[in-house]
Design an enzyme around this catalytic site. Structure first.
Site, mmCIF file in Angstrom:
data_model
loop_
_atom_site.group_PDB
_atom_site.id
_atom_site.type_symbol
_atom_site.label_atom_id
_atom_site.label_comp_id
_atom_site.label_asym_id
_atom_site.label_seq_id
_atom_site.Cartn_x
_atom_site.Cartn_y
_atom_site.Cartn_z
ATOM 1 N N SER A 42 0.859 -1.185 0.000
ATOM 2 C CA SER A 42 0.000 0.000 0.000
ATOM 3 C C SER A 42 0.894 1.233 0.000
ATOM 4 C CB SER A 42 -0.846 -0.032 1.275
ATOM 5 O OG SER A 42 -1.352 1.244 1.563
ATOM 6 N N TYR A 82 -1.219 -0.670 10.618
ATOM 7 C CA TYR A 82 -1.226 -1.018 9.192
ATOM 8 C C TYR A 82 0.026 -0.470 8.513
ATOM 9 C CZ TYR A 82 -3.228 -1.322 4.414
ATOM 10 O OH TYR A 82 -3.469 -1.607 3.097
HETATM 11 N N1 LIG Z 1 -8.716 -1.698 0.058
HETATM 12 C C1 LIG Z 1 -7.830 -0.725 -0.119
HETATM 13 O O1 LIG Z 1 -8.178 0.467 -0.237
HETATM 14 C C2 LIG Z 1 -6.368 -1.062 -0.183
HETATM 15 C C3 LIG Z 1 -5.444 -0.031 -0.439
HETATM 16 C C4 LIG Z 1 -4.096 -0.349 -0.511
HETATM 17 C C5 LIG Z 1 -3.680 -1.647 -0.308
HETATM 18 N N2 LIG Z 1 -4.580 -2.630 -0.052
HETATM 19 C C6 LIG Z 1 -4.086 -3.989 0.172
HETATM 20 O O2 LIG Z 1 -4.673 -4.848 -0.768
HETATM 21 C C7 LIG Z 1 -4.796 -6.168 -0.201
HETATM 22 C C8 LIG Z 1 -6.211 -6.674 -0.411
HETATM 23 O O3 LIG Z 1 -7.108 -5.750 0.188
HETATM 24 P P1 LIG Z 1 -8.681 -5.891 0.028
HETATM 25 O O4 LIG Z 1 -9.249 -4.528 -0.019
HETATM 26 O O5 LIG Z 1 -8.981 -6.863 -1.065
HETATM 27 O O6 LIG Z 1 -9.030 -6.526 1.457
HETATM 28 P P2 LIG Z 1 -10.180 -7.569 1.882
HETATM 29 O O7 LIG Z 1 -10.321 -7.421 3.357
HETATM 30 O O8 LIG Z 1 -11.406 -7.396 1.058
HETATM 31 O O9 LIG Z 1 -9.540 -8.972 1.512
HETATM 32 C C9 LIG Z 1 -8.499 -9.498 2.272
HETATM 33 C C10 LIG Z 1 -8.574 -11.005 2.216
HETATM 34 O O10 LIG Z 1 -7.539 -11.503 3.055
HETATM 35 C C11 LIG Z 1 -8.067 -12.581 3.801
HETATM 36 N N3 LIG Z 1 -7.322 -12.760 5.050
HETATM 37 C C12 LIG Z 1 -7.333 -11.962 6.145
HETATM 38 N N4 LIG Z 1 -6.574 -12.496 7.108
HETATM 39 C C13 LIG Z 1 -6.053 -13.645 6.597
HETATM 40 C C14 LIG Z 1 -5.206 -14.647 7.114
HETATM 41 N N5 LIG Z 1 -4.723 -14.583 8.371
HETATM 42 N N6 LIG Z 1 -4.875 -15.702 6.328
HETATM 43 C C15 LIG Z 1 -5.355 -15.779 5.057
HETATM 44 N N7 LIG Z 1 -6.188 -14.856 4.523
HETATM 45 C C16 LIG Z 1 -6.532 -13.806 5.287
HETATM 46 C C17 LIG Z 1 -9.521 -12.182 4.081
HETATM 47 O O11 LIG Z 1 -10.312 -13.304 4.447
HETATM 48 C C18 LIG Z 1 -9.901 -11.556 2.753
HETATM 49 O O12 LIG Z 1 -10.429 -12.512 1.859
HETATM 50 C C19 LIG Z 1 -4.385 -6.041 1.261
HETATM 51 O O13 LIG Z 1 -3.071 -6.467 1.420
HETATM 52 C C20 LIG Z 1 -4.495 -4.555 1.513
HETATM 53 O O14 LIG Z 1 -3.641 -4.134 2.556
HETATM 54 C C21 LIG Z 1 -5.914 -2.378 0.002
#
Ligand SMILES: NC(=O)c1ccc[n+]([C@@H]2O[C@H](COP(=O)([O-])OP(=O)(O)OC[C@H]3O[C@@H](n4cnc5c(N)ncnc54)[C@H](O)[C@@H]3O)[C@@H](O)[C@H]2O)c1
Length: 259
Positions: free
Chosen positions: A141, A154
């Site tokens: 991120s 985070y």
């Molecule tokens: N959503 C945003 O705005 C954003 C911005 C920048 C970066 N990101 C990064 O993108 C990635 C995906 O984000 P997202 O928005 O799809 O999040 P999300 O919460 O929708 O999906 C995350 C997934 O990770 C799984 N997960 C959580 N803990 C886990 C564990 N211990 N073992 C295995 N799986 C696990 C969850 O069940 C979920 O399916 C993340 O790494 C997040 O930090 C997201």
């Protein structure tokens, strides 16, 4: 033989989108998630479209070493090889530092950083054993490059991911395995971002309905990050065309972060 990708956190949102895009690009995929039902659902949808055996769903807790070791074993048994590992699992908890719970800080580090370490370790072992010059890509991120107000856990974990990526890249260079992080801007429509709207509204002193526009206005290219933006860059770093790139933290932020 088809190349094989493993997507940890592939059960929903960005991870799910990446699983589908990676399959469209010609891989077979292991969809791994803490939510095993979602992992199976995503795999079933892919198999319906592309044929049985294209995708397999697995439950995993990426923060638990035994669970990750089991995943690597199961993936090897079912799909025989691993060429690409995508660590997309993540969690965000938001609060001012004076209220930030230690349990939330630890959870942030466990899921965003320790899980990446464990998955990279177990799947790198498999790549090295099979002499595969594979790819490891962490979904990071912009909070891994600049601090993020009320997101101390985070941001700390995502900064840690950059150091881990650089170190893994050095460890695995002799094996031809590259390791890179993708530094995303805000995925404004994602449940993760939407879940933070109440805290962000409070932080900014505005109504929840105004938060998205404020975040768009911070981006020089004037839009949020899309799942497709991430897939486009990921497929490049997964490809042979990026064979000379390793240890990098690549911004996908519409110009919001430039170093
Ligand atoms: N959503 C945003 O705005 C954003 C911005 C920048 C970066 N990101 C990064 O993108 C990635 C995906 O984000 P997202 O928005 O799809 O999040 P999300 O919460 O929708 O999906 C995350 C997934 O990770 C799984 N997960 C959580 N803990 C886990 C564990 N211990 N073992 C295995 N799986 C696990 C969850 O069940 C979920 O399916 C993340 O790494 C997040 O930090 C997201």
């Amino acid at each position: 033989m088809k190349h094989v990708a493993v997507v940890i956190g592939g059960g929903q949102t960005l991870g799910e989108f990446l699983c589908q895009g990676i399959v469209d690009a010609g891989y077979h995929v292991a969809v791994a998630d803490l939510n095993v039902d979602n992992a199976h659902k995503v795999a079933a949808e892919i198999n319906q479209k592309h044929g049985m055996g294209t995708a397999y769903g697995f439950g995993v807790d990426s923060t638990d070493e035994k669970s990750v070791v089991q995943l690597a074993h199961d993936v090897e048994r079912s799909l025989k090889r691993v060429d690409l590992v995508v660590y997309s699992a993540g969690i965000a908890r938001s609060a001012p530092i004076t209220d930030f719970k230690l349990s939330d800080f630890k959870l942030s580090v466990d899921v965003n950083l320790t899980g990446y370490f464990l998955c990279a370790k177990e799947f790198a072992k498999l790549m090295v054993k099979q002499k595969i010059a594979g790819r490891i890509i962490q979904i990071n991120s912009k909070s891994g490059k600049v601090g993020s107000k009320h997101n101390s856990g985070y941001s700390a974990a995502k900064f840690g991911g950059v150091g881990l990526t650089q170190s893994l890249a050095l460890d695995l260079a002799d094996n031809g395995i590259t390791v890179n992080s993708l530094m995303l801007g805000n995925l404004l429509k994602s449940p993760m971002f939407q879940s933070l709207l109440p805290q962000y509204a409070k932080k900014l002193g505005v109504a929840e309905s105004e938060v998205e526009q404020i975040y768009i206005d911070k981006v020089p290219l004037k839009r949020g990050c899309e799942y497709q933006d991430v897939l486009n860059v990921l497929l490049f770093y997964a490809s042979d065309k990026a064979s000379y790139c390793t240890g990098q933290s690549i911004n996908i932020t519409g110009g919001q972060v430039m170093f």
